[in-house]
Design a protein around this motif. Sequence first.
Motif, PDB file in Angstrom:
ATOM      1  N   ILE A 386       0.858  -1.175   0.000  1.00 50.15           N
ATOM      2  CA  ILE A 386       0.000   0.000   0.000  1.00 50.15           C
ATOM      3  C   ILE A 386       0.899   1.230   0.000  1.00 50.15           C
ATOM      4  CG2 ILE A 386      -1.956   1.155   1.078  1.00 50.15           C
ATOM      5  CD1 ILE A 386      -2.496  -1.761   0.342  1.00 50.15           C
ATOM      6  N   GLY A 387       0.842   1.993  -1.072  1.00 51.80           N
ATOM      7  CA  GLY A 387       1.644   3.206  -1.164  1.00 51.80           C
ATOM      8  C   GLY A 387       0.912   4.407  -0.613  1.00 51.80           C
ATOM      9  N   ALA A 388       1.624   5.539  -0.571  1.00 56.01           N
ATOM     10  CA  ALA A 388       0.996   6.779  -0.114  1.00 56.01           C
ATOM     11  C   ALA A 388      -0.205   7.090  -0.995  1.00 56.01           C
ATOM     12  CB  ALA A 388       2.006   7.917  -0.169  1.00 56.01           C
ATOM     13  N   CYS A 389      -1.330   7.426  -0.356  1.00 51.64           N
ATOM     14  CA  CYS A 389      -2.598   7.728  -1.037  1.00 51.64           C
ATOM     15  C   CYS A 389      -3.162   6.515  -1.779  1.00 51.64           C
ATOM     16  CB  CYS A 389      -2.455   8.887  -2.020  1.00 51.64           C
ATOM     17  SG  CYS A 389      -1.774  10.394  -1.314  1.00 51.64           S
ATOM     18  N   ASP A 526     -23.288   7.007   3.296  1.00 50.08           N
ATOM     19  CA  ASP A 526     -23.075   7.860   2.121  1.00 50.08           C
ATOM     20  C   ASP A 526     -21.919   8.830   2.362  1.00 50.08           C
ATOM     21  OD1 ASP A 526     -25.081   6.785   0.542  1.00 50.08           O
ATOM     22  OD2 ASP A 526     -26.595   8.195   1.243  1.00 50.08           O
ATOM     23  N   GLU A 527     -21.922   9.479   3.531  1.00 46.96           N
ATOM     24  CA  GLU A 527     -20.884  10.465   3.841  1.00 46.96           C
ATOM     25  C   GLU A 527     -19.512   9.810   3.949  1.00 46.96           C
ATOM     26  OE1 GLU A 527     -23.714  13.535   6.423  1.00 46.96           O
ATOM     27  OE2 GLU A 527     -22.506  12.011   7.433  1.00 46.96           O
ATOM     28  N   LEU A 528     -19.452   8.646   4.589  1.00 46.90           N
ATOM     29  CA  LEU A 528     -18.176   7.951   4.763  1.00 46.90           C
ATOM     30  C   LEU A 528     -17.617   7.506   3.422  1.00 46.90           C
ATOM     31  CD1 LEU A 528     -16.018   6.755   6.620  1.00 46.90           C
ATOM     32  CD2 LEU A 528     -17.447   4.708   6.847  1.00 46.90           C
ATOM     33  N   THR A 529     -18.468   6.988   2.558  1.00 46.91           N
ATOM     34  CA  THR A 529     -18.011   6.558   1.239  1.00 46.91           C
ATOM     35  C   THR A 529     -17.383   7.712   0.474  1.00 46.91           C
ATOM     36  OG1 THR A 529     -19.749   4.868   1.150  1.00 46.91           O
ATOM     37  CG2 THR A 529     -18.704   5.464  -0.919  1.00 46.91           C
ATOM     38  N   ALA A 530     -18.056   8.859   0.486  1.00 49.71           N
ATOM     39  CA  ALA A 530     -17.521  10.035  -0.202  1.00 49.71           C
ATOM     40  C   ALA A 530     -16.189  10.467   0.412  1.00 49.71           C
ATOM     41  CB  ALA A 530     -18.536  11.178  -0.146  1.00 49.71           C
ATOM     42  N   ALA A 531     -16.083  10.408   1.743  1.00 49.77           N
ATOM     43  CA  ALA A 531     -14.848  10.823   2.413  1.00 49.77           C
ATOM     44  C   ALA A 531     -13.695   9.894   2.075  1.00 49.77           C
ATOM     45  CB  ALA A 531     -15.074  10.865   3.925  1.00 49.77           C
ATOM     46  N   LEU A 532     -13.945   8.595   1.993  1.00 49.47           N
ATOM     47  CA  LEU A 532     -12.883   7.636   1.695  1.00 49.47           C
ATOM     48  C   LEU A 532     -12.355   7.827   0.272  1.00 49.47           C
ATOM     49  CD1 LEU A 532     -14.241   4.368   3.366  1.00 49.47           C
ATOM     50  CD2 LEU A 532     -12.550   5.984   4.261  1.00 49.47           C
ATOM     51  N   ARG A 533     -13.203   8.247  -0.613  1.00 44.18           N
ATOM     52  CA  ARG A 533     -12.758   8.496  -1.981  1.00 44.18           C
ATOM     53  C   ARG A 533     -11.855   9.722  -2.070  1.00 44.18           C
ATOM     54  NH1 ARG A 533     -14.640   5.759  -6.046  1.00 44.18           N
ATOM     55  NH2 ARG A 533     -14.047   7.458  -7.455  1.00 44.18           N
ATOM     56  N   LEU A 534     -12.065  10.687  -1.167  1.00 44.76           N
ATOM     57  CA  LEU A 534     -11.368  11.967  -1.276  1.00 44.76           C
ATOM     58  C   LEU A 534     -10.151  12.096  -0.363  1.00 44.76           C
ATOM     59  CD1 LEU A 534     -14.454  14.376  -1.455  1.00 44.76           C
ATOM     60  CD2 LEU A 534     -12.985  13.643  -3.351  1.00 44.76           C
ATOM     61  N   THR A 535     -10.073  11.290   0.687  1.00 40.97           N
ATOM     62  CA  THR A 535      -9.024  11.491   1.682  1.00 40.97           C
ATOM     63  C   THR A 535      -7.617  11.310   1.093  1.00 40.97           C
ATOM     64  OG1 THR A 535      -8.207  10.819   3.863  1.00 40.97           O
ATOM     65  CG2 THR A 535      -9.084   9.079   2.450  1.00 40.97           C
ATOM     66  N   ARG A 547     -23.543  -1.589  -2.467  1.00 44.14           N
ATOM     67  CA  ARG A 547     -23.516  -0.216  -2.960  1.00 44.14           C
ATOM     68  C   ARG A 547     -22.125   0.400  -2.744  1.00 44.14           C
ATOM     69  NH1 ARG A 547     -27.495   3.526  -3.759  1.00 44.14           N
ATOM     70  NH2 ARG A 547     -28.663   1.710  -4.482  1.00 44.14           N
ATOM     71  N   MET A 548     -21.500   0.138  -1.604  1.00 44.33           N
ATOM     72  CA  MET A 548     -20.154   0.662  -1.384  1.00 44.33           C
ATOM     73  C   MET A 548     -19.174   0.060  -2.392  1.00 44.33           C
ATOM     74  SD  MET A 548     -17.701   0.744   2.011  1.00 44.33           S
ATOM     75  CE  MET A 548     -18.097   2.417   2.529  1.00 44.33           C
ATOM     76  N   ARG A 549     -19.304  -1.231  -2.663  1.00 39.13           N
ATOM     77  CA  ARG A 549     -18.421  -1.852  -3.642  1.00 39.13           C
ATOM     78  C   ARG A 549     -18.613  -1.228  -5.016  1.00 39.13           C
ATOM     79  NH1 ARG A 549     -18.895  -8.290  -2.687  1.00 39.13           N
ATOM     80  NH2 ARG A 549     -17.865  -8.266  -4.709  1.00 39.13           N
ATOM     81  N   ALA A 550     -19.845  -0.904  -5.353  1.00 38.79           N
ATOM     82  CA  ALA A 550     -20.093  -0.243  -6.639  1.00 38.79           C
ATOM     83  C   ALA A 550     -19.501   1.165  -6.648  1.00 38.79           C
ATOM     84  CB  ALA A 550     -21.591  -0.196  -6.914  1.00 38.79           C
ATOM     85  N   ASP A 551     -19.613   1.856  -5.512  1.00 36.59           N
ATOM     86  CA  ASP A 551     -19.078   3.221  -5.421  1.00 36.59           C
ATOM     87  C   ASP A 551     -17.555   3.236  -5.474  1.00 36.59           C
ATOM     88  OD1 ASP A 551     -21.627   4.239  -5.231  1.00 36.59           O
ATOM     89  OD2 ASP A 551     -21.629   4.362  -3.044  1.00 36.59           O
TER      90      ASP A 551
END
Length: 560
Positions: A386-389, A526-535, A547-551
Amino acid sequence: MAEPVCVVARGITFGYPGRPVLDGLDLVVSAGERLGLVGENGAGKTTLLRVLAGSLAPMAGSVSRVGSLAVVDQELDVPPGTTVGTLVEQTSAATRAVADELEAAIAGFDHESGDLGAYADAMTRYEQLAAWDVDRRIDEALTRFGAPRDVSRELATLSVGERYRARLACRIAERSDVLLLDEPTNHLDAAGIDYLTGRLQQWAGAVVIVTHDRRLLDDVMTAILDLDPAMDGRPALYGATRYADYRFAKDRMLLRWRARYRAERKRALVLAAQLDRSYEGLSDGWRPPKGSNKNRRATHARGHVKAADRLVEKLKAEAVEVPVPPLSLAFPDLPSLPRRASTGADLDRPLDPAADRAAAHAGPLLEIRAPRVEGRVDLPGRRIDIGACGRLLVVGPNGSGKSTLLAALAGTVDLDRGTRVLAPGVRLGVLAQEGPAEHAAEPTTSAFDAYARHALRLLESGVLDPDQLVPVAALGLLTEDDLDRPLRELSVGQRRRFDLACALLAAPHLLILDEPTNHLSVGLVDELTAALRLTSAAVVVATHDRRMRADLADWPVLEL
C-alpha cells in the motif's frame, strides 16, 4: 379482499433516563408489506423493533400482532450449552406443532357435525408454513448463509458472524407471519444477501427491517420509515421504495426546513436588536424639544418597547421548533506521509540514512508478503503493498480470510509465514468488525473519557503525534450528550461510530477498515463513502456492502 393487518402500533412512547426516543409513534404493517426502518444511530430503530417484538414495554401506547413472530436481533445472548441444534430444534418444533394440530384435526373430525372452519384453518396454516418441508428449508438456509450445519456445535465457540447467520437461517426457515430483522446483512456475503433478498421478496407476512444496506432498501422494501424527525418533529413515512428517491425527498425537506429556520433566526436577531434599542431609550440622555410635554420621552420609549415585545411574541408563536439537526460527518484532513516527508518538520533532528530514506517513502507505507495464518488465510507468492494515497478493496465470500488478512496488515495477528514491513513513522487507523477489547472492558466509562484513555495508550506506545490528534467532538459522529454517556448506554450504531472515531484519532496515514458500514446509518454510510474516496490517506476496505463496492469499483481489487 383486503390484506390482514399483522402489526399495529398506536401512540408508542418510550425513552431511557434523560433521553426520550419514541414519542407517540403510530405504525401499521400488513401482510405482504416490507417496511425499512432508517435514521441516525440512536434515533430509536432497534428500540422500536424491540417494542414491536414485545421485549420492551412502551411507556405509553399499545402494540398488537396477528399470527406468529420471528425476531433476529443484532446481538445474541448465548446461554451455556446452547448449540446450533438448539436453534434448529426451536424452529422445527414450532412448525411441527402446526403439523400436529392438523393431524389432530383430521383424526378427530366428525364428518356429520365437525367444525369445517377449524379444520380449514388448520389446513391453511399447515400449507402456509409448508410444514412438511421445514427440515430441508433449515438445511438450505444454513448452507446458503454460510452458517455451521453441525448441530452439536456450541454457539459460544462460533464467531459473532457465524452465530448470527445460524439464527437468521432458522428464523427465515420458520415463515412466520411477522418477521423483525435488525441489520440482517451485516454478517452476510454477496451470495447470502442474494438469498436473503429472494426470501424476503416472497415473504407472505409482514416484515420490518432495520438496515443500512441501500441495495436492500431498493430491492425489498415497499416503504421506508425515517425515525429522524421531520420539520414537524415527527418521523416521516416515505412511500418511495428506492433509496435514491427517499434521499431526494428527504434532502429537499431538509433544505426547506433549514431555510425557514435560518430566516426565522435572522428575523429574531433583528427584533432582538430593535428591542434592545427600545429599552435603551428609557435610560438615555435624550430630551424632547423645548416646550414639549415633559413625559413625552418616556411614553414614546415605552411605546417602542411594547411594539417590539409584540413582534417578538408573534415570532415565537409562528416559529418552527427545530430539533437538533442530524449529525454530519466532518472527516479530518488526514496526512498522506509522515511529517518529515510531507512537511519537512523537525528537520533539525538528526536521523540515520536508512531512516531518512524511509521517511522520503520511495517505497510503500505497508508491505506484506506471502502471508499465512494457519487455518484462516494462505496467500503463497503474493505481495500486497500500500503506497501513499493508495487504495485497495478486498472482497470475497465469508470464510475466505478477509478479516484475517486485514488483521495481518494491521499487525494485530501474527503470521505463521511471510513478512510484514511498516515504514517508519507511518500511523495506522484500524476499524475491525468488533470494537477493541479495551473498549469492552470499560463499559461504565463515558465515551469522551474512553476516547482520552485510548489517546493516552497510543501516546505511550509511541504511535501518536500530539500535534496531529483528531478531537472526537470535531468529527460529527457523536453529540456532546452522547460523549458524556457511558459506552454501555450507547446504541450498537453509536458504539460503531465511537470505534470509527478511535480509528481516526491518531490522524493515520493508512486506514484499514473491515466492514465499515456495519451498524451505521444510511446517511453516514453515504458520507463515509464520499470521504474515503477523497481522503489523502491510503485506504484498505473489506466490505460486503454492494452499494459501497459499486461506489469504489474503480479501486484496485484483491479477491480472496
